[in-house]
Design an enzyme around this catalytic site. Structure first.
Site, PDB file in Angstrom:
ATOM      1  N   VAL A  37      -2.241  18.726 -11.025  1.00 42.11           N
ATOM      2  CA  VAL A  37      -1.273  19.248 -10.052  1.00 42.11           C
ATOM      3  C   VAL A  37      -0.459  18.124  -9.444  1.00 42.11           C
ATOM      4  O   VAL A  37       0.762  18.244  -9.248  1.00 42.11           O
ATOM      5  CB  VAL A  37      -1.995  20.058  -8.957  1.00 42.11           C
ATOM      6  CG1 VAL A  37      -1.066  20.332  -7.773  1.00 42.11           C
ATOM      7  CG2 VAL A  37      -2.507  21.377  -9.523  1.00 42.11           C
ATOM      8  N   LYS A  56       0.382  15.360 -10.799  1.00 40.25           N
ATOM      9  CA  LYS A  56       1.340  14.863 -11.787  1.00 40.25           C
ATOM     10  C   LYS A  56       2.426  15.901 -12.089  1.00 40.25           C
ATOM     11  O   LYS A  56       3.577  15.535 -12.386  1.00 40.25           O
ATOM     12  CB  LYS A  56       0.625  14.454 -13.068  1.00 40.25           C
ATOM     13  CG  LYS A  56      -0.263  13.226 -12.883  1.00 40.25           C
ATOM     14  CD  LYS A  56       0.527  12.028 -12.353  1.00 40.25           C
ATOM     15  CE  LYS A  56      -0.312  10.766 -12.276  1.00 40.25           C
ATOM     16  NZ  LYS A  56       0.449   9.599 -11.761  1.00 40.25           N
ATOM     17  N   PHE A 112     -13.034  15.091 -11.937  1.00 41.20           N
ATOM     18  CA  PHE A 112     -13.221  15.502 -13.323  1.00 41.20           C
ATOM     19  C   PHE A 112     -14.495  16.333 -13.456  1.00 41.20           C
ATOM     20  O   PHE A 112     -15.538  15.998 -12.905  1.00 41.20           O
ATOM     21  CB  PHE A 112     -13.307  14.285 -14.240  1.00 41.20           C
ATOM     22  CG  PHE A 112     -11.994  13.564 -14.397  1.00 41.20           C
ATOM     23  CD1 PHE A 112     -10.897  14.205 -14.945  1.00 41.20           C
ATOM     24  CD2 PHE A 112     -11.856  12.248 -13.991  1.00 41.20           C
ATOM     25  CE1 PHE A 112      -9.693  13.550 -15.095  1.00 41.20           C
ATOM     26  CE2 PHE A 112     -10.661  11.585 -14.143  1.00 41.20           C
ATOM     27  CZ  PHE A 112      -9.567  12.240 -14.694  1.00 41.20           C
ATOM     28  N   GLN A 168     -10.010  16.635  -2.339  1.00 45.58           N
ATOM     29  CA  GLN A 168      -9.596  15.767  -3.442  1.00 45.58           C
ATOM     30  C   GLN A 168      -8.138  16.018  -3.813  1.00 45.58           C
ATOM     31  O   GLN A 168      -7.398  15.081  -4.117  1.00 45.58           O
ATOM     32  CB  GLN A 168     -10.497  16.000  -4.657  1.00 45.58           C
ATOM     33  CG  GLN A 168     -11.915  15.500  -4.458  1.00 45.58           C
ATOM     34  CD  GLN A 168     -12.781  15.694  -5.682  1.00 45.58           C
ATOM     35  OE1 GLN A 168     -12.475  16.515  -6.552  1.00 45.58           O
ATOM     36  NE2 GLN A 168     -13.878  14.949  -5.757  1.00 45.58           N
ATOM     37  N   THR A 200      -8.523   2.904 -19.303  1.00 42.53           N
ATOM     38  CA  THR A 200      -8.349   2.227 -18.015  1.00 42.53           C
ATOM     39  C   THR A 200      -9.505   2.600 -17.089  1.00 42.53           C
ATOM     40  O   THR A 200     -10.333   3.459 -17.410  1.00 42.53           O
ATOM     41  CB  THR A 200      -7.021   2.639 -17.350  1.00 42.53           C
ATOM     42  OG1 THR A 200      -7.079   4.032 -16.993  1.00 42.53           O
ATOM     43  CG2 THR A 200      -5.841   2.399 -18.279  1.00 42.53           C
ATOM     44  N   TYR A 249      -5.781  16.210 -10.202  1.00 45.55           N
ATOM     45  CA  TYR A 249      -4.949  15.245 -10.927  1.00 45.55           C
ATOM     46  C   TYR A 249      -3.773  15.916 -11.641  1.00 45.55           C
ATOM     47  O   TYR A 249      -2.622  15.490 -11.475  1.00 45.55           O
ATOM     48  CB  TYR A 249      -5.807  14.446 -11.912  1.00 45.55           C
ATOM     49  CG  TYR A 249      -5.038  13.382 -12.660  1.00 45.55           C
ATOM     50  CD1 TYR A 249      -4.655  12.207 -12.026  1.00 45.55           C
ATOM     51  CD2 TYR A 249      -4.691  13.551 -14.000  1.00 45.55           C
ATOM     52  CE1 TYR A 249      -3.932  11.223 -12.707  1.00 45.55           C
ATOM     53  CE2 TYR A 249      -3.986  12.572 -14.691  1.00 45.55           C
ATOM     54  CZ  TYR A 249      -3.607  11.414 -14.030  1.00 45.55           C
ATOM     55  OH  TYR A 249      -2.899  10.458 -14.715  1.00 45.55           O
ATOM     56  N   ASP A 283       0.873  -1.167   0.000  1.00 46.46           N
ATOM     57  CA  ASP A 283       0.000   0.000   0.000  1.00 46.46           C
ATOM     58  C   ASP A 283       0.911   1.219   0.000  1.00 46.46           C
ATOM     59  O   ASP A 283       1.553   1.520   1.011  1.00 46.46           O
ATOM     60  CB  ASP A 283      -0.904  -0.003   1.232  1.00 46.46           C
ATOM     61  CG  ASP A 283      -1.850   1.194   1.281  1.00 46.46           C
ATOM     62  OD1 ASP A 283      -1.653   2.157   0.503  1.00 46.46           O
ATOM     63  OD2 ASP A 283      -2.774   1.184   2.116  1.00 46.46           O
ATOM     64  N   SER A 285       1.874  12.173 -16.496  1.00 45.45           N
ATOM     65  CA  SER A 285       0.868  12.449 -17.514  1.00 45.45           C
ATOM     66  C   SER A 285       1.217  13.756 -18.202  1.00 45.45           C
ATOM     67  O   SER A 285       1.785  14.669 -17.590  1.00 45.45           O
ATOM     68  CB  SER A 285      -0.517  12.561 -16.888  1.00 45.45           C
ATOM     69  OG  SER A 285      -1.464  13.034 -17.837  1.00 45.45           O
TER      70      SER A 285
END
Length: 263
Positions: A179, A181, A106, A117, A212, A177, A72, A153
């Site tokens: 930020v 990455k 999203f 989040q 995915t 997401y 984990d 990404s």
């Protein structure tokens, strides 16, 4: 880039030891499969024991040398235990693919996004890279050609996201997401600087928009195509780059176009 370009081991005749986090499904599973197909001993990191065991069985049935590792990435004790097991059983690590991650939020604009989040994704997508890399770095230093691949990404590329002529300029949504990455990209650059005088290379992978669970299987590229990017960086020769974001080039509008992306 073809799969045949990734058949040669970076360690001569020695079997490479490769750990992939979040490897029980999606791009992580395909990365584990590709590494196994190239002859590596694959340590399949998974948080869910049932899914991990199922993935381990499938890859073993295909002929790969695969070992499930309970891991984990958000639990420091779990990471330390995994590192201790790898040291005890294998004595070194040649490839670390920091693949585990998720996406949230999203559709929400930055001004209406949920800060919780962002905290969640920074912990899972970014802080975990530090936790896992630091735990396994002593084992990677024992490798003749250590390779760290941080799955990132293109939406984490400030250059791509702010290019008015690029495909991502009109992209909207929660900053969580992207930020997380972008932070992974910076970590990649910093680790590469620190390890520049060693045999360990650290790079970030852009798999492209792959179908995915992360995106509801809406991407035009397959998980295997995305995994080929990580495989390429895991197999870099001695004169290969370190400290770059490399992978699919969405701007080229070609599913087989790859190269270095801007940070």
């Amino acid at each position: 880039m073809s799969e045949s370009q990734n058949k040669q081991s970076t360690n001569g005749d020695d079997t490479r030891i490769a750990l992939v986090t979040g490897a029980n499904k999606g791009i992580g599973l395909e990365t584990a499969r590709l590494l196994g197909e190239t002859g590596a001993t694959v340590l399949l990191g998974a948080r869910d024991p049932e899914r991990g065991s199922a993935a381990e069985r499938d890859l073993r049935d295909e002929g790969s040398d695969v070992h499930l590792v309970a891991l984990d990435v958000t639990d420091q004790q779990s990471v330390k235990a995994a590192a201790a097991r790898v040291e005890s059983e294998f004595g070194r690590l040649d490839v670390l693919v920091n693949n585990a991650g998720a996406a949230l939020g999203f559709g929400a604009a930055p001004s209406t996004s949920d800060p919780d989040q962002l905290r969640t994704l920074l912990d899972l997508n970014t802080v975990s890279v530090v936790t896992v890399t630091n735990a396994f770095l002593p084992l990677l230093r024992r490798s003749a050609a250590g390779r760290v691949v941080n799955v990132s990404s293109e939406v984490g590329s400030i250059g791509s996201m702010t290019d008015p002529e690029g495909p991502f300029f009109g992209m909207s949504g929660s900053p969580a997401y992207p930020v997380s990455k972008t932070a992974v990209n910076m970590l990649t650059a910093l680790y590469a600087k620190e390890l520049a005088d060693t045999s360990v290379k650290v790079n970030a992978a852009n798999p492209g928009f792959c179908a995915t669970d992360l995106n509801g299987h809406s991407g035009p590229r397959s998980a295997r195509q995305g995994a080929l990017v990580s495989l390429h960086l895991a197999n870099l020769p001695e004169d290969g780059p370190s400290g770059v974001l490399w992978g699919h080039l969405a701007s080229a509008q070609d599913p087989e176009s790859y190269g270095v992306l801007p940070w």
